[in-house]
Design an enzyme around this catalytic site. Structure first.
Site, PDB file in Angstrom:
ATOM      1  N   TYR A 183      32.278  -6.244  38.360  1.00 22.36           N
ATOM      2  CA  TYR A 183      33.678  -6.591  38.643  1.00 22.36           C
ATOM      3  C   TYR A 183      33.749  -7.963  39.336  1.00 22.36           C
ATOM      4  CZ  TYR A 183      38.409  -6.169  40.563  1.00 22.36           C
ATOM      5  OH  TYR A 183      39.716  -6.406  40.910  1.00 22.36           O
ATOM      6  N   ASN A 185      34.566  -9.251  42.103  1.00 21.53           N
ATOM      7  CA  ASN A 185      34.140  -9.561  43.469  1.00 21.53           C
ATOM      8  C   ASN A 185      32.718  -9.112  43.774  1.00 21.53           C
ATOM      9  OD1 ASN A 185      34.345  -6.792  43.754  1.00 21.53           O
ATOM     10  ND2 ASN A 185      35.896  -6.828  45.355  1.00 21.53           N
ATOM     11  N   LYS A 186      31.995  -8.621  42.759  1.00 23.44           N
ATOM     12  CA  LYS A 186      30.631  -8.155  42.996  1.00 23.44           C
ATOM     13  C   LYS A 186      29.671  -9.328  43.186  1.00 23.44           C
ATOM     14  CE  LYS A 186      31.309  -3.681  42.756  1.00 23.44           C
ATOM     15  NZ  LYS A 186      32.771  -3.616  42.582  1.00 23.44           N
ATOM     16  N   THR A 187      28.421  -9.021  43.560  1.00 21.48           N
ATOM     17  CA  THR A 187      27.423 -10.059  43.832  1.00 21.48           C
ATOM     18  C   THR A 187      27.321 -11.027  42.660  1.00 21.48           C
ATOM     19  OG1 THR A 187      26.181  -8.519  45.225  1.00 21.48           O
ATOM     20  CG2 THR A 187      25.014 -10.483  44.440  1.00 21.48           C
TER      21      THR A 187
END
Length: 370
Positions: A183, A185-187
């Protein structure tokens, strides 16, 4: 830096020309559905995790759903999930027709508490779904032993765990099946996207059929099984391939950000960093702290243009679950962690200057409180 003129984001992706280069490959190929780049992205995920199979799907929630259906978990079955997690963990169980059973979390790691989980096992329990929260691994030693003793499946929600290892092994590969999320905002990100991980050929094939209208391949119109459309796209894969090339740099930068926060705020007794299990090689997706002054601090930092993020709202408190879920245990730990938890700016592109500004404002806030 002048306040009021700039916002320091809590989290944002690192997107630049490298993603554009990969997207141009898609345009040049004219294939926008799953094709060469999707296979490349899946292969990179296999290499990263060590999983035998990696199946790209629309998003992490659909990945969890496919795992549940592949394991034939549905109506009448129960799945134990941690109370402190993003709501998609439990919603995927409900989508599959099963019942999520909320379990309190461990005081130190914020992840599913194995001892409390054991107390919730009934004759309807079919699986345990640990979540590797905020880049920290759940105790897969204890959970693996519990599942083996009680004949339960393990589905790992490693949505926040890209790059995370426990005892040297990538999370998402301990159980029968696991998932990763990409998604926004993930790493690392694909915008949207998820990957199913498993070492079992049969479960891999079932997962692919579920995401591909019940077929073992595309372009045919005889469907041996009931499936759905949870397909990936080449555009998602293009972003993902570029992001995979950045992963090691992102992990290193985030570790440095976390270390600086911890070192320079060590004197604040009322502002405590999250514990890290020594068996875990974490990836600091978020850098999180605990404080009894959470709300006041968050308001103060916001007034200075600094974004922060609260922890996930405990599942047992969610309005959508009122009177719909059987609450069997107590959730004192999850509630307390939520009340105290705050995540600070920790993006790859956080500058030294901006981090120094965040640190100085936190020190100012606590100047009269310590």
């Amino acid at each position: 830096m002048a306040t009021g003129t700039k916002t320091i984001r809590q989290i944002q992706p690192w997107i630049d020309e490298e993603e554009l280069i990969q997207l141009k490959r898609v345009v040049a190929s004219t294939f926008v559905v799953e094709a060469e780049l999707t296979r490349e992205f899946e292969e990179r995920t296999r290499q990263l995790t060590g999983a035998r199979y990696a199946i790209a799907v629309t998003n992490g929630t659909m990945a969890l759903y496919c795992c549940l259906k592949a394991l034939e978990i549905g109506p009448g079955d129960e799945v134990i999930v941690p109370d402190l997690t993003f709501i998609a963990t439990a919603n995927a169980v409900i989508m599959a027709g099963a019942t999520p059973v909320f379990c309190d979390v461990s005081e130190d790691t914020f992840c599913l508490d194995p001892q409390k989980a054991e107390l919730l096992i009934s004759n309807r329990t079919k699986a345990i779904m640990p979540v590797h929260l905020y880049g920290q691994a759940a105790d897969m030693d204890a959970l693996g032993k519990l599942a083996a003793q009680r004949g339960l499946r393990i589905i790992e929600d490693a949505a926040q765990g890209v790059g995370v290892r426990f005892n040297g092994r990538h999370v998402g590969t301990f159980g029968d099946m696991g998932i990763l999320s990409y998604y926004g905002n993930k790493t690392i990100t694909c915008g949207e996207g998820g990957v199913i991980l498993t070492d079992d050929q049969r479960l891999s094939q079932l997962s692919y059929r579920l995401k591909n209208h019940g077929r073992d391949g595309k372009g045919v119109f005889i469907h041996e099984h009931i499936g759905f459309n949870f397909s990936f796209t080449e555009m998602q894969a293009a972003i993902g391939v570029a992001q995979m090339g950045k992963l090691s740099r992102i992990i290193e930068k985030k570790a440095g950000i976390r270390d600086r926060y911890v070192q320079e705020l060590a004197g604040l007794k009322r502002f405590r960093p999250a514990f890290i299990d020594p068996r875990c090689a974490p990836v600091y997706w978020f850098t999180s702290f605990l404080t009894d002054d959470r709300d006041a601090l968050r308001k103060y930092l916001g007034e200075h243009g600094i974004e922060t993020r609260l922890f996930f709202y405990p599942l047992h408190l969610q309005p959508c679950y009122r009177s719909k879920v059987d609450l069997r245990g107590s959730f004192d730990v999850a509630g307390r962690i939520y009340d105290q938890g705050l995540s600070l700016p920790s993006s790859y592109n956080l500058t030294d200057e901006d981090q120094a500004f965040v640190i100085s404002r936190i020190r100012d806030f606590y100047a009269d409180r310590n």
